[in-house]
Design a protein around this motif. Structure first.
Motif, PDB file in Angstrom:
ATOM      1  N   GLU A  30       0.791  -1.129  -0.002  1.00 60.75           N
ATOM      2  CA  GLU A  30      -0.167  -0.216   0.350  1.00 60.75           C
ATOM      3  C   GLU A  30       0.881   1.268   0.162  1.00 60.75           C
ATOM      4  O   GLU A  30       0.543   2.429  -0.171  1.00 60.75           O
ATOM      5  CB  GLU A  30      -1.052  -0.235   1.077  1.00 60.75           C
ATOM      6  N   LEU A  35      -4.699  -6.805  -4.136  1.00 60.90           N
ATOM      7  CA  LEU A  35      -2.892  -6.532  -3.650  1.00 60.90           C
ATOM      8  C   LEU A  35      -2.936  -7.890  -3.016  1.00 60.90           C
ATOM      9  O   LEU A  35      -1.974  -8.792  -3.023  1.00 60.90           O
ATOM     10  CB  LEU A  35      -3.110  -5.653  -2.499  1.00 60.90           C
ATOM     11  N   THR A  46      -4.701  -1.940  -5.024  1.00 63.18           N
ATOM     12  CA  THR A  46      -4.598  -1.595  -3.426  1.00 63.18           C
ATOM     13  C   THR A  46      -6.535  -1.031  -3.333  1.00 63.18           C
ATOM     14  O   THR A  46      -6.828  -0.690  -4.661  1.00 63.18           O
ATOM     15  CB  THR A  46      -3.940  -0.487  -2.735  1.00 63.18           C
TER      16      THR A  46
END
Ligand SMILES: NC(=O)c1ccc[n+]([C@@H]2O[C@H](COP(=O)([O-])OP(=O)(O)OC[C@H]3O[C@@H](n4cnc5c(N)ncnc54)[C@H](OP(=O)(O)O)[C@@H]3O)[C@@H](O)[C@H]2O)c1
Ligand SMILES: [Zn+2]
Ligand SMILES: [Zn+2]
Length: 349
Positions: free
Chosen positions: A124, A314, A337
């Motif tokens: 992230e 992700l 993400t």
């Protein structure tokens, strides 16, 4: 704001797992990026298997990274918070080695390598060197821009720097993440474009991407077909098998070039005869610099070139990586993400 972030790290060779890490501040000359998307390149296998020279584990792979700057380290003046940027494989040079001093920074002998010497974009959040990032144009969304930062730049740079002329016969061997972009660049740079792949299944896709001709190596000898067409001025070899590359030299025209961008584990066997009689050559080409990234993105926006992608959250990186390794991706797996999903849901500005 949370003071931790999710990342997918290689904890031991072959093991990708989701971990929570503390967020740190960017150092001098660095930026912190809130990642939106990261492509999965075949080169990531060298990190996942723990074999990239100089690699230590644990390490977060990923070098096709797009996100927004959320913090600036000291001395960073070129970039602004909120700006959308990308990071590729070679993400910073030392400025001191001989290639750097000669202005050849992509061949720096002591580079910052995303996902190898520093943590990459399966995360992230990523910290990057400000000198190694590229600006992303508004025409491209983050998931489609990501593969252009390695698969795209590698094929575009190799083709545009090969001394070719409009109308030249150019072949792209291997229709995967790199190759499917290579076909589009070759076509849009004005070349008579041949795609070389395995099996009939990729023929329609390759032609839809712009190939004039498709050669299925399971039933045809690619070098013989290229010779019947007059011989290729260049063949861009993107595959993962060296034994499939060497014989292609016989498909080159006089003074033609086999440009190696795939990095197979096995040897590339070469027959000296077609090299010597006809002055043919073989050389390699390594991705490109941040400004080459911006050129690749601008050319892609100009010519409406986009990677064909499959997006995956992700957290499912391990499955997406496995799909790429099995040759099932069409043609690039891209991790997104929650910030990437939120941004793509917003109406275009
Ligand atoms: N030079 C650079 O800077 C640079 C940058 C990025 C990646 N790379 C390297 O480029 C290569 C391709 O990366 P990618 O991300 O495009 O991988 P990918 O998406 O997994 O595609 C794999 C490629 O390998 C070919 N291939 C697989 N098995 C083969 C076989 N037995 N014989 C011949 N070809 C075979 C496939 O071609 P078909 O199925 O169509 O035959 C396909 O084009 C990797 O070695 C990667 O490390 C180099
Ligand atoms: Zn790559
Ligand atoms: Zn250097």
């Amino acid at each position: 704001m949370k003071n931790t972030y999710k990342a997918v790290e290689v904890s031991a060779p072959g093991l990708l797992r989701v971990v929570e890490r503390p967020i740190s501040e960017p150092g001098a000359g660095q930026v912190r990026i809130r990642v939106e998307a990261c492509g999965i390149c075949h080169t990531d296998a060298a990190t996942v298997m723990g074999v990239y020279p100089g690699l230590t584990l644990p390490r977060v792979p990923g070098h096709e990274v797009v996100g927004r700057i959320e913090a600036l380290g000291s001395g960073v003046s070129k970039w602004k918070i909120g700006q959308r940027v990308g990071v590729g494989l070679i993400a910073g040079e030392d400025g001191a080695c001989e290639p750097c001093r000669r202005g050849d920074s992509v061949n720096c002998q002591n580079p910052v390598i995303s996902g190898v010497t520093v943590d990459g974009g399966y995360a992230e959040v990523m910290i990057a060197e400000a000198r190694g990032i590229a600006s992303i144009p508004d025409e491209l969304n983050s998931a489609e821009a990501a593969p252009l930062l390695c698969a795209g730049i590698t094929t575009y740079n190799a083709l545009r720097n090969a001394g070719l002329r409009g109308g030249d016969l150019v072949a792209v061997q291997g229709i995967g993440g790199l190759g499917h972009l290579g076909v589009q660049f070759a076509r849009h740079l004005g070349f008579r474009t041949v795609a070389i792949g395995r099996g009939r299944e990729k023929e329609k896709l390759a032609k839809d991407l712009g190939a004039h001709v498709y050669i299925d190596v399971t039933v045809e000898d690619a070098a013989a077909v290229l010779q019947r067409m007059g011989g290729a001025r260049a063949i861009l070899a993107t595959g993962t098998r060296g034994d499939a590359m060497g014989p292609l030299v016989s498909g080159l025209a006089v003074r033609g070039k086999l440009i190696v961008v795939g990095v197979p584990q096995d040897q590339i066997g070469l027959n000296a005869f077609p090299l010597v009689f006809g002055g043919r050559s073989v050389y390699g080409s390594l991705t490109g610099t941040a400004i080459d990234q911006e050129d690749t993105l601008a050319f892609s926006a100009l010519e409406n070139i986009r990677p064909m992608i499959e997006t995956v959250p992700l957290e499912q990186a391990a499955d997406a990586y496995a799909r790429m390794m099995q040759g099932k991706a069409r043609f690039r797996m891209v991790l997104v993400t929650k910030d990437g999903i939120a941004q793509s849901a917003k109406p275009a500005a």
